[in-house]
Motif scaffolding. Structure first.
Motif, short mmCIF file in Angstrom:
data_model
loop_
_atom_site.label_atom_id
_atom_site.label_comp_id
_atom_site.label_asym_id
_atom_site.label_seq_id
_atom_site.Cartn_x
_atom_site.Cartn_y
_atom_site.Cartn_z
N MET A 48 0.82 -1.22 0.00
CA MET A 48 0.00 0.00 0.00
C MET A 48 0.84 1.26 0.00
O MET A 48 2.02 1.23 0.39
CB MET A 48 -0.93 -0.01 1.21
CG MET A 48 -0.20 -0.07 2.54
SD MET A 48 -1.26 -0.47 3.96
CE MET A 48 -1.81 -2.13 3.60
N PRO A 49 0.22 2.37 -0.39
CA PRO A 49 0.92 3.66 -0.27
C PRO A 49 1.11 4.06 1.19
O PRO A 49 0.42 3.55 2.07
CB PRO A 49 -0.01 4.65 -0.99
CG PRO A 49 -1.24 3.92 -1.36
CD PRO A 49 -1.09 2.48 -0.99
N GLU A 50 2.01 4.99 1.40
CA GLU A 50 2.36 5.43 2.76
C GLU A 50 1.15 5.95 3.54
O GLU A 50 1.00 5.66 4.72
CB GLU A 50 3.45 6.51 2.70
CG GLU A 50 3.96 6.95 4.06
CD GLU A 50 4.58 5.83 4.89
OE1 GLU A 50 4.40 5.85 6.13
OE2 GLU A 50 5.22 4.92 4.33
N LYS B 299 -0.15 4.49 7.10
CA LYS B 299 -0.32 5.32 8.31
C LYS B 299 -1.69 5.04 8.93
O LYS B 299 -1.81 4.92 10.16
CB LYS B 299 -0.17 6.80 7.95
CG LYS B 299 -0.25 7.71 9.14
CD LYS B 299 -0.03 9.16 8.75
CE LYS B 299 -0.15 10.02 10.00
NZ LYS B 299 -0.06 11.45 9.71
N HIS B 300 -2.73 4.94 8.09
CA HIS B 300 -4.07 4.57 8.58
C HIS B 300 -4.02 3.21 9.27
O HIS B 300 -4.56 3.05 10.38
CB HIS B 300 -5.07 4.55 7.42
CG HIS B 300 -6.29 3.73 7.69
ND1 HIS B 300 -7.31 4.15 8.53
CD2 HIS B 300 -6.64 2.49 7.24
CE1 HIS B 300 -8.25 3.21 8.58
NE2 HIS B 300 -7.87 2.19 7.81
N MET C 102 -1.58 1.69 10.74
CA MET C 102 -0.91 1.75 12.04
C MET C 102 -1.79 2.47 13.07
O MET C 102 -1.76 2.13 14.26
CB MET C 102 0.46 2.41 11.91
CG MET C 102 1.43 1.59 11.06
SD MET C 102 1.49 -0.20 11.44
CE MET C 102 2.27 -0.16 13.07
N GLY C 103 -2.62 3.41 12.64
CA GLY C 103 -3.60 4.03 13.54
C GLY C 103 -4.65 3.03 13.99
O GLY C 103 -5.07 3.02 15.15
N VAL C 104 -5.07 2.15 13.08
CA VAL C 104 -6.02 1.10 13.43
C VAL C 104 -5.39 0.12 14.40
O VAL C 104 -6.03 -0.32 15.36
CB VAL C 104 -6.57 0.39 12.16
CG1 VAL C 104 -7.48 -0.77 12.53
CG2 VAL C 104 -7.31 1.37 11.27
N VAL C 105 -4.13 -0.22 14.18
CA VAL C 105 -3.42 -1.13 15.10
C VAL C 105 -3.41 -0.54 16.51
O VAL C 105 -3.79 -1.21 17.48
CB VAL C 105 -1.97 -1.40 14.61
CG1 VAL C 105 -1.14 -2.09 15.68
CG2 VAL C 105 -1.99 -2.22 13.32
N GLU C 106 -2.99 0.70 16.61
CA GLU C 106 -2.93 1.37 17.92
C GLU C 106 -4.31 1.39 18.60
O GLU C 106 -4.44 1.08 19.79
CB GLU C 106 -2.43 2.80 17.71
CG GLU C 106 -2.45 3.68 18.92
CD GLU C 106 -2.15 5.14 18.56
OE1 GLU C 106 -2.72 6.04 19.23
OE2 GLU C 106 -1.36 5.39 17.63
N THR C 107 -5.33 1.72 17.83
CA THR C 107 -6.68 1.82 18.36
C THR C 107 -7.23 0.45 18.75
O THR C 107 -7.86 0.29 19.81
CB THR C 107 -7.61 2.51 17.34
OG1 THR C 107 -7.03 3.78 17.00
CG2 THR C 107 -9.00 2.72 17.90
N ALA C 108 -7.00 -0.55 17.91
CA ALA C 108 -7.51 -1.90 18.19
C ALA C 108 -6.88 -2.48 19.46
O ALA C 108 -7.57 -3.09 20.28
CB ALA C 108 -7.25 -2.83 17.00
#
Length: 195
Positions: free
Chosen positions: A14-16, A20-21, A23-29
């Motif tokens: 995927m594009p950068e 970034k999205h 990794m935000g989902v990872v943090e939130t999950a």
């Protein structure tokens, strides 16, 4: 495959901006899993891989749906739904992910389903409310997610359904079924919030 290899494999897909999205989902999950007594390791893995096929060309996804026997009804609905099922197939095939709970959380992160597991809800909700998301109603979803996991996801589904209705677009039936099932579960467990 270790975490670093999984991160690199995902990043290559995927594009950068999309990464970034992710990794935000990872943090939130992971935060949601910890808050609600879920499996933080599975949440991390499913969240990392949830958009694995998102940037793939639609003709590639369509071919996989047809050739691999993925649900054919996807093809008559919004192409935004395709990457979830294709992604679950891809991470199983390409990365060797065999945990059905993780694969289901990836598979249903865009549509939901009836009888969603806690992991399904966490990944779907994290995708709605990760820090980079900015749409009308996202703050209500985040506020609900402080204490009410399923109610927050219902608010997310409500937002999606309202958006699709406003745009005159079709609503994937599984999303309506998922929303209704969550509402019944909430009502069985007590009164809804007024947030």
């Amino acid at each position: 495959m270790n975490r670093e290899a999984l991160i690199e494999a995902t990043k290559r897909q995927m594009p950068e901006k999309r990464f970034k999205h992710v990794m935000g989902v990872v943090e939130t999950a992971v935060a949601l899993a910890e808050r609600f007594g879920g499996d933080a390791e599975r949440a991390w893995l499913a969240a990392l891989l949830h958009d694995y096929a998102k940037a793939w060309p639609t003709d590639r996804m369509e071919r996989i749906i047809r050739e691999e026997g993925l649900p054919g009804d996807l093809l008559v609905h919004d192409k935004e739904l395709w990457h979830a099922h294709v992604g679950a197939w891809a991470v199983q095939t390409e990365l060797g992910i065999a945990d059905e709970a993780v694969l289901d959380a990836i598979r249903y992160h865009t549509s939901g389903r009836e009888e969603m597991t806690q992991l399904d809800v966490i990944v779907c909700l994290a995708d709605y409310m990760e820090p980079g998301r900015d749409f009308p109603g996202v703050n209500k979803i985040r506020k609900l997610a402080e204490h009410k996991l399923e109610e927050a996801l219902v608010a997310g589904f409500d937002s999606t359904i309202s958006h699709l209705v406003d745009k005159g677009r079709c609503i994937f039936p599984l999303t309506v079924l998922a929303r209704n099932d969550l509402l019944r579960k909430i009502e069985r467990n007590g009164k809804r919030s007024n947030i």
